[in-house]
Design a protein around this motif. Sequence first.
Motif, short mmCIF file in Angstrom:
data_model
loop_
_atom_site.label_atom_id
_atom_site.label_comp_id
_atom_site.label_asym_id
_atom_site.label_seq_id
_atom_site.Cartn_x
_atom_site.Cartn_y
_atom_site.Cartn_z
N SER A 257 0.86 -1.40 -0.22
CA SER A 257 -0.15 -0.18 0.03
C SER A 257 0.95 1.28 0.10
O SER A 257 0.59 2.24 -0.80
CB SER A 257 -0.80 -0.06 1.15
OG SER A 257 -1.87 0.79 1.29
N ALA B 220 0.41 -6.64 -5.12
CA ALA B 220 0.56 -7.04 -3.75
C ALA B 220 0.25 -8.37 -3.63
O ALA B 220 1.01 -9.13 -2.85
CB ALA B 220 -0.46 -6.15 -3.02
N GLN C 202 5.29 -8.43 8.57
CA GLN C 202 3.90 -8.09 8.11
C GLN C 202 4.19 -6.47 7.46
O GLN C 202 3.57 -6.31 6.55
CB GLN C 202 2.92 -8.25 8.93
CG GLN C 202 1.60 -7.29 8.86
CD GLN C 202 1.00 -8.01 7.48
OE1 GLN C 202 -0.04 -7.14 6.93
NE2 GLN C 202 1.14 -9.10 7.04
C1 LIG Z 1 -2.69 -6.87 0.45
C2 LIG Z 1 -3.09 -5.84 -0.77
C3 LIG Z 1 -2.64 -4.64 -0.89
C4 LIG Z 1 -1.93 -4.15 0.20
O1 LIG Z 1 -0.89 -4.70 0.67
P1 LIG Z 1 -0.13 -4.44 1.96
O2 LIG Z 1 1.23 -4.99 1.93
O3 LIG Z 1 -0.85 -4.86 3.19
O4 LIG Z 1 0.20 -3.05 2.26
C5 LIG Z 1 -2.79 -3.76 -2.04
N1 LIG Z 1 -3.31 -4.30 -3.08
C6 LIG Z 1 -3.65 -5.52 -3.28
C7 LIG Z 1 -4.49 -5.85 -4.38
C8 LIG Z 1 -3.72 -6.37 -2.23
O5 LIG Z 1 -4.41 -7.59 -2.03
#
Ligand SMILES: *Cc1c(COP(=O)(O)O)cnc(C)c1O
Length: 413
Positions: free
Chosen positions: A76, A193, A225
């Motif tokens: 994020s 992500a 995490q």
């Molecule tokens: C999990 C996720 C995020 C956020 O990832 P983090 O590492 O928790 O900040 C952003 N975009 C998508 C599509 C995700 O699945």
Amino acid sequence: MDENETIYHELGVVPALNAAGTKTTFGGGKMREEAADAMREAANSSADISELQAQASKLIQEVTGAEAGLVTTGASSGLTLAAAACIAGDDFGVMERLPNTEGVADEIVIPRVQRNVYDHALRVSGASIVDVGDSSRTLGMTATNVEPWQIADAITEDTAAVACLPRPSTEISVSMVTEVAHEHDVPVILDAAGSLPPHTNLSKFIGMGVDIVSFSGGKAIRAPQSTGFLAGNRDLIRSAALQQLDMGEIANMWDPPEALFNVDDLPGVPRHGIGRGFKVGPENLVGFIRALELFSQEDLDEVRESWVNEANRIKSKLDELEGISVTIADEYSDRTNEVTIRGDVLPSIILTVDAEETGISAETIVDRFKNEDPRILVKTYMAKDGQFYITPLSINEKEADYIIETLSSYLPS
Ligand SMILES: *Cc1c(COP(=O)(O)O)cnc(C)c1O
């Protein structure tokens, strides 16, 4: 102390087993022991964060094929930094003014069918979102959700980037988006992500020409995490790093590692950027590096075999329970011939509850699971239809057995 007493109990918090896979709210993937050990060791002394970032950048280059990389506090914040990099480039004045984007190109074009909750992460940079196309294809109404010309038409002199996700279900082709963006000299930001495994996706999107990709560290990589990383074009990564690192530096004494930036190319030292609040501490950097090394060395076929074996072992035990029927969803297919995503690679164990026979509904089961100690967290989105899912990614055998025993204790004997 009771051997079941954990640090969480000490803090008045009930610990949880995350059988929902990598769900972030529940702590994501379970951190690798080697990463936890490395963090403990790192905590014994201090280190220059830029040097650690430079080493991480080299590892990210190696495993993704990108020109450079940067560790972030998650995918994020990676999106925020990627957007800030696309808007500011190497302009220190713009870096200093963000999120005020007056007078600079600040629009990010996104296929409308891919708008999602992480848009906000892009907007934190000061960007505004311009969406394009519609959801007709997804709704079965026409041939595509977005035409290449629609993306081209949305790109103007106010465009900073085009963003998309590798999600086969949305039928948006990452290569098509990249091709159109590049024809108009605009970079592409990809939110990847949750797109690991397969491990080959580490390098796949960079190979497709995407300029900057954001991955989570705290999901399948099983790093701390609160980590993630960007991989991409050297100039964009440099801009992201300049906007993330602490810049309490004196110009002629500033000597950052060349793998991050060559000081000779810069007009001086920038001041704190928009990402200063997203700095990654040394322990997290060390834990991340160790976890990414191990993840990138894994053989997906071997890992999959162990997941599939464990899923079958869990299934055979669950098969003994009356009123619960169990299937394993184990598609391993390339749904668009372009990208395979996690859901296709990880086996999910689907439990269907016959409430008449068991006297308990799936909704009540998942609710009682949540109130156990340790709590049991499962995928619940189908609970009202009598189903819930578990996946072996973040639980070990002993934990799986605890889940089965707990479920069995809810059923009539
Ligand atoms: C999990 C996720 C995020 C956020 O990832 P983090 O590492 O928790 O900040 C952003 N975009 C998508 C599509 C995700 O699945």
